[in-house]
Design a protein around this motif. Sequence first.
Motif, PDB file in Angstrom:
ATOM      1  N   SER A 113       0.946  80.445   7.380  1.00 33.82           N
ATOM      2  CA  SER A 113       1.656  81.722   7.185  1.00 33.82           C
ATOM      3  C   SER A 113       2.993  81.761   7.278  1.00 33.82           C
ATOM      4  CB  SER A 113       0.989  82.795   8.063  1.00 33.82           C
ATOM      5  OG  SER A 113      -0.469  83.063   8.197  1.00 33.82           O
ATOM      6  N   ARG A 151      -4.143  81.016   2.484  1.00 35.97           N
ATOM      7  CA  ARG A 151      -5.420  80.807   2.650  1.00 35.97           C
ATOM      8  C   ARG A 151      -6.253  79.419   2.265  1.00 35.97           C
ATOM      9  NH1 ARG A 151      -7.507  85.386   4.831  1.00 35.97           N
ATOM     10  NH2 ARG A 151      -6.551  87.336   4.595  1.00 35.97           N
ATOM     11  N   PHE A 196      -3.781  88.859   8.557  1.00 33.21           N
ATOM     12  CA  PHE A 196      -2.465  88.097   8.069  1.00 33.21           C
ATOM     13  C   PHE A 196      -1.529  88.804   7.216  1.00 33.21           C
ATOM     14  CE2 PHE A 196      -5.928  84.773   8.840  1.00 33.21           C
ATOM     15  CZ  PHE A 196      -4.997  83.844   9.624  1.00 33.21           C
ATOM     16  N   LEU A 225      -0.217  84.761  -0.370  1.00 37.42           N
ATOM     17  CA  LEU A 225      -1.523  85.014   0.795  1.00 37.42           C
ATOM     18  C   LEU A 225      -2.620  84.020   0.311  1.00 37.42           C
ATOM     19  CD1 LEU A 225      -1.956  85.914   3.563  1.00 37.42           C
ATOM     20  CD2 LEU A 225      -2.709  87.947   2.701  1.00 37.42           C
ATOM     21  N   ASP A 226      -2.797  83.734  -0.874  1.00 34.34           N
ATOM     22  CA  ASP A 226      -3.822  82.840  -1.404  1.00 34.34           C
ATOM     23  C   ASP A 226      -3.574  81.558  -1.237  1.00 34.34           C
ATOM     24  OD1 ASP A 226      -5.240  85.245  -2.640  1.00 34.34           O
ATOM     25  OD2 ASP A 226      -3.913  84.926  -4.536  1.00 34.34           O
ATOM     26  N   ILE A 265      -5.088  76.749   4.821  1.00 31.85           N
ATOM     27  CA  ILE A 265      -6.015  77.105   6.009  1.00 31.85           C
ATOM     28  C   ILE A 265      -7.295  76.310   5.496  1.00 31.85           C
ATOM     29  CG2 ILE A 265      -7.085  78.515   7.623  1.00 31.85           C
ATOM     30  CD1 ILE A 265      -4.902  80.449   6.976  1.00 31.85           C
ATOM     31  N   THR A 266      -7.772  76.554   4.689  1.00 33.10           N
ATOM     32  CA  THR A 266      -9.193  75.789   4.217  1.00 33.10           C
ATOM     33  C   THR A 266      -8.813  74.500   3.845  1.00 33.10           C
ATOM     34  OG1 THR A 266      -9.804  77.981   2.986  1.00 33.10           O
ATOM     35  CG2 THR A 266     -11.131  76.063   2.624  1.00 33.10           C
ATOM     36  N   CYS A 296      -2.882  88.667  12.765  1.00 32.21           N
ATOM     37  CA  CYS A 296      -3.583  87.562  12.381  1.00 32.21           C
ATOM     38  C   CYS A 296      -4.854  88.273  11.989  1.00 32.21           C
ATOM     39  CB  CYS A 296      -3.846  86.533  13.457  1.00 32.21           C
ATOM     40  SG  CYS A 296      -2.440  85.525  13.411  1.00 32.21           S
ATOM     41  N   GLY A 299      -4.086  79.790  11.394  1.00 29.44           N
ATOM     42  CA  GLY A 299      -3.197  80.358  10.372  1.00 29.44           C
ATOM     43  C   GLY A 299      -1.933  80.439  10.717  1.00 29.44           C
TER      44      GLY A 299
END
Length: 413
Positions: A197, A177, A215, A173-174, A180-181, A212, A193
């Motif tokens: 994912s 993220r 997440f 999950l990190d 996404i960033t 969402c 996202g």
Amino acid sequence: MNSAAPSASPAAVELSAAPDRAAAAERAAQLFEESFGYQPDGVWSAPGRVNIIGEHVDYQDGLCLPMAISHRCFAAAARTPTNRLRLRSVQDETVLDIDARTLSPETVTGWPAYVAGVLWALGSRISGASTRGMDILIDGQVPLGAGLSSSAALECSAAEAIEDLLSLGTEPLDRVRAAITAETDFAGASTGGLDQSASVLSREGHALFLDCRDFSTRPVPWDLASQGLALLITDTRAEHSHVDGEYTARRADSEQAARELGVDTLRDVEATDPAALETLLATIQDEVVRRRAHHVITEIQRVREFGALLAAGTVRENVTELGALLNASHDSLREDYEVTVAQLDVAVDAARAAGAHGARMTGGGFGGSTIALVEAEQAEQVAAAIAAAFTEQGFEAPVFFLALPSEGAGQDR
Ligand code: GLA
């Protein structure tokens, strides 16, 4: 009867074969060696996706049901005892050679921004004493501009490579993220996202129930082949881009709707009673914003219903109801959300007319791809009907393949 007599059924079309992952990883390693002159430390890859249902709801804390497809982006990579980040691609001449300590959002453009952005986003996890140098060769095999998340596959393959090369200790999950960033804050493209994912967290043979709001995800068995069914992807070849204003405009409309309804996001609105929903929506002043909200709220409800049907039985047992939900999703995206284009609507209409249980656009829209839930033995027939409809309309010929639920991002060799 004369064998040359004209046939009433459209000409046969070919479905593209699923790519061979091991062979593609091998090729990426070889191309790395040709390009950089030494062998990579490893090869990592991440898949593109289709979203089965739950479209344009991720940025309103909604529910989605994506799955990874068998087309992947490969990153062959090696750590170097320097701070240079060197990037090359099989598909694009643009290269990057930059001091990785100087990365900031304005410094990189083009495809390298999606890779450099991930390293930048993971920056706080890299210990101060550590060098950040690496060489990465990208071989992206997710069709570009087809609405199948080639950029998420690029980011997520890079995230896997960077995690392993620098031993960062991130959780999946990190990495979602960070990807996404990279896309929103570094490459400057809007995204909610869903794509990242799906690319990281999908499981082979499963679709991914994605909430969402936080997440969180749950794999849902999605083995159509064993039930005599198939999900046919049509890449309409209609130019697809949502870095432009339309995607952002839809997000802004939904945010305005949420503000007017006094909720944080449209996820907070109940949609089980249609009459009560209409009464509530009538309080939104602007007719367009009202329709946008109607789409988002009813789409989230359709995902709930889709999920409940999958929990209650197999796809085969519920194929009519599931198909109807796919159809309702497309119609809402066409009429209320207005993100379809002629090619998407023609592909969906032709699929339905040719016997698909349900069909809809998938992804951001404004071009890109459609999916159709079909009897496996009719997949080619449905594809042929779509191809014939495209010829009749004078559209460029579409490309067809099957959505085979694949494994999320990981190391190949
Ligand atoms: C694009 C975006 C996603 C999502 C979809 C629509 O693919 O990148 O975040 O918003 O559109 O569902």
